[in-house]
Motif scaffolding. Structure first.
Motif, PDB file in Angstrom:
ATOM      1  N   UNK A 168       0.807  -1.005  -0.038  1.00 22.99           N
ATOM      2  CA  UNK A 168       0.105  -0.052  -0.089  1.00 22.99           C
ATOM      3  C   UNK A 168       0.579   1.251   0.030  1.00 22.99           C
ATOM      4  N   UNK A 169       2.075   1.164   0.718  1.00 22.33           N
ATOM      5  CA  UNK A 169       2.857   2.484   0.718  1.00 22.33           C
ATOM      6  C   UNK A 169       3.660   2.691  -0.577  1.00 22.33           C
ATOM      7  N   UNK A 170       3.896   1.648  -1.370  1.00 23.46           N
ATOM      8  CA  UNK A 170       4.328   1.722  -2.546  1.00 23.46           C
ATOM      9  C   UNK A 170       3.428   2.493  -3.676  1.00 23.46           C
ATOM     10  N   UNK A 171       2.200   2.090  -3.706  1.00 19.85           N
ATOM     11  CA  UNK A 171       1.328   2.595  -4.374  1.00 19.85           C
ATOM     12  C   UNK A 171       1.074   4.341  -4.081  1.00 19.85           C
ATOM     13  N   UNK A 172       1.145   4.685  -2.860  1.00 15.70           N
ATOM     14  CA  UNK A 172       1.071   5.965  -2.576  1.00 15.70           C
ATOM     15  C   UNK A 172       2.483   6.755  -3.001  1.00 15.70           C
ATOM     16  N   UNK A 173       3.620   6.008  -2.940  1.00 16.66           N
ATOM     17  CA  UNK A 173       4.749   6.660  -3.509  1.00 16.66           C
ATOM     18  C   UNK A 173       4.631   6.811  -5.047  1.00 16.66           C
ATOM     19  N   UNK A 174       4.220   5.647  -5.756  1.00 11.52           N
ATOM     20  CA  UNK A 174       3.936   5.687  -7.193  1.00 11.52           C
ATOM     21  C   UNK A 174       3.007   7.066  -7.477  1.00 11.52           C
ATOM     22  N   UNK A 175       2.091   7.162  -6.841  1.00 11.65           N
ATOM     23  CA  UNK A 175       0.967   8.055  -7.077  1.00 11.65           C
ATOM     24  C   UNK A 175       1.562   9.464  -6.975  1.00 11.65           C
ATOM     25  N   UNK A 176       2.511   9.601  -5.853  1.00 15.66           N
ATOM     26  CA  UNK A 176       3.129  10.950  -5.632  1.00 15.66           C
ATOM     27  C   UNK A 176       3.929  11.325  -6.717  1.00 15.66           C
ATOM     28  N   UNK A 177       4.973  10.227  -7.216  1.00 18.53           N
ATOM     29  CA  UNK A 177       5.676  10.506  -8.197  1.00 18.53           C
ATOM     30  C   UNK A 177       5.109  10.904  -9.638  1.00 18.53           C
ATOM     31  N   UNK A 178       3.929  10.208  -9.934  1.00 20.19           N
ATOM     32  CA  UNK A 178       3.046  10.499 -11.035  1.00 20.19           C
ATOM     33  C   UNK A 178       2.511  12.078 -11.038  1.00 20.19           C
ATOM     34  N   UNK A 179       2.208  12.225  -9.756  1.00 19.79           N
ATOM     35  CA  UNK A 179       1.732  13.662  -9.604  1.00 19.79           C
ATOM     36  C   UNK A 179       2.672  14.839  -9.968  1.00 19.79           C
ATOM     37  N   UNK A 180       3.951  14.550  -9.300  1.00 21.26           N
ATOM     38  CA  UNK A 180       5.053  15.381  -9.736  1.00 21.26           C
ATOM     39  C   UNK A 180       5.465  15.451 -11.109  1.00 21.26           C
ATOM     40  N   UNK A 181       5.565  14.247 -11.789  1.00 22.79           N
ATOM     41  CA  UNK A 181       5.817  14.231 -13.372  1.00 22.79           C
ATOM     42  C   UNK A 181       4.608  14.935 -14.193  1.00 22.79           C
ATOM     43  N   UNK A 182       3.613  14.693 -13.700  1.00 29.06           N
ATOM     44  CA  UNK A 182       2.097  15.630 -14.362  1.00 29.06           C
ATOM     45  C   UNK A 182       2.331  16.880 -14.181  1.00 29.06           C
ATOM     46  N   UNK A 183       2.767  17.290 -12.860  1.00 28.63           N
ATOM     47  CA  UNK A 183       2.870  18.885 -12.779  1.00 28.63           C
ATOM     48  C   UNK A 183       4.134  19.455 -13.483  1.00 28.63           C
ATOM     49  N   UNK A 184       5.038  18.811 -13.468  1.00 29.37           N
ATOM     50  CA  UNK A 184       6.491  19.296 -14.238  1.00 29.37           C
ATOM     51  C   UNK A 184       5.946  19.204 -15.752  1.00 29.37           C
ATOM     52  N   UNK A 185       5.298  18.404 -16.606  1.00 26.97           N
ATOM     53  CA  UNK A 185       4.732  18.456 -17.701  1.00 26.97           C
ATOM     54  C   UNK A 185       3.771  19.586 -17.883  1.00 26.97           C
ATOM     55  N   UNK A 186       2.685  19.824 -16.986  1.00 31.84           N
ATOM     56  CA  UNK A 186       2.007  20.841 -17.085  1.00 31.84           C
ATOM     57  C   UNK A 186       2.782  22.195 -17.250  1.00 31.84           C
ATOM     58  N   UNK A 187       3.594  22.295 -16.411  1.00 30.34           N
ATOM     59  CA  UNK A 187       4.437  23.568 -16.335  1.00 30.34           C
ATOM     60  C   UNK A 187       5.283  23.815 -17.517  1.00 30.34           C
ATOM     61  N   UNK A 188       5.873  22.735 -18.048  1.00 31.73           N
ATOM     62  CA  UNK A 188       6.663  22.842 -19.384  1.00 31.73           C
ATOM     63  C   UNK A 188       5.913  23.232 -20.362  1.00 31.73           C
ATOM     64  N   UNK A 189       4.601  22.775 -20.303  1.00 34.19           N
ATOM     65  CA  UNK A 189       3.549  23.027 -21.411  1.00 34.19           C
ATOM     66  C   UNK A 189       3.199  24.377 -21.382  1.00 34.19           C
ATOM     67  N   UNK A 190       2.784  24.910 -20.342  1.00 34.41           N
ATOM     68  CA  UNK A 190       2.527  26.173 -20.108  1.00 34.41           C
ATOM     69  C   UNK A 190       3.339  27.146 -20.561  1.00 34.41           C
ATOM     70  N   UNK A 191       4.740  26.837 -20.205  1.00 33.12           N
ATOM     71  CA  UNK A 191       5.509  27.973 -20.167  1.00 33.12           C
ATOM     72  C   UNK A 191       6.026  27.764 -21.823  1.00 33.12           C
ATOM     73  N   UNK A 192       5.808  26.871 -22.508  1.00 28.82           N
ATOM     74  CA  UNK A 192       6.310  26.743 -23.885  1.00 28.82           C
ATOM     75  C   UNK A 192       5.148  27.034 -25.080  1.00 28.82           C
ATOM     76  N   UNK A 193       4.012  27.433 -24.436  1.00 32.18           N
ATOM     77  CA  UNK A 193       2.933  27.611 -25.091  1.00 32.18           C
ATOM     78  C   UNK A 193       3.081  28.528 -26.258  1.00 32.18           C
ATOM     79  N   UNK A 194       3.751  29.541 -26.305  1.00 33.30           N
ATOM     80  CA  UNK A 194       4.085  30.392 -27.550  1.00 33.30           C
ATOM     81  C   UNK A 194       4.731  29.767 -28.429  1.00 33.30           C
ATOM     82  N   UNK A 195       5.413  28.593 -28.324  1.00 37.76           N
ATOM     83  CA  UNK A 195       6.140  27.879 -29.510  1.00 37.76           C
ATOM     84  C   UNK A 195       5.082  27.041 -30.035  1.00 37.76           C
ATOM     85  N   UNK A 196       4.345  25.950 -29.358  1.00 35.50           N
ATOM     86  CA  UNK A 196       3.528  25.115 -30.029  1.00 35.50           C
ATOM     87  C   UNK A 196       2.242  25.701 -30.248  1.00 35.50           C
ATOM     88  N   UNK A 197       1.606  26.585 -29.412  1.00 37.13           N
ATOM     89  CA  UNK A 197       0.358  27.353 -29.788  1.00 37.13           C
ATOM     90  C   UNK A 197       0.102  27.656 -31.223  1.00 37.13           C
TER      91      UNK A 197
END
Length: 124
Positions: free
Chosen positions: A1-30
């Motif tokens: 059960x602890x590994x699931x929470x750890x995996x969920x935490x990492x996935x949340x961090x990765x998604x937050x990083x991807x969302x930040x990069x996407x937002x920061x580069x919107x003038x390029x891909x938009x």
């Protein structure tokens, strides 16, 4: 059960990083993403008229009044002419002329209408 929470935490961090990069580069891909916008299908002369593909010298209203059964203008050419009108801020007639000259050039025909191929027979 602890590994699931750890995996969920990492996935949340990765998604937050991807969302930040996407937002920061919107003038390029938009702007690139805008080229994939939906364009209505040209299925009649009425829709061509509504899209601005008519003029005094290329009157499609007569086709509508005559109840022309054809499907309207060629869709590929219409899209290209509409793109020329938008890109070069020109009228429908000017865009048709640019499209015609470009098509002739691609087919190895000079602006006067003669083929540029040295092997072409133009007189008998």
């Amino acid at each position: 059960m602890a590994s699931f929470h750890l995996l969920f935490s990492y996935a949340t961090i990765v998604l937050a990083i991807i969302a930040g990069i996407t937002y920061a580069t919107r003038s390029i891909w938009g702007p690139r993403l805008r080229q994939f916008r939906y364009f209505p299908v040209h299925d009649s002369f009425e829709s061509d008229i509504q899209n601005g593909l008519t003029s005094n010298s290329f009157d499609l209203i007569q086709n509508v009044l005559a109840q022309d059964p054809r499907a309207g203008l060629d869709e590929a050419a219409s899209m290209e002419i509409k793109g020329i009108m938008k890109k070069q801020q020109c009228s429908f007639d000017q865009a048709r002329l640019i499209y015609l000259r470009d098509t002739m050039s691609k087919n190895n025909i000079d602006p006067s209408g003669l083929p540029m191929d040295s092997k072409a027979v133009t007189k008998l």
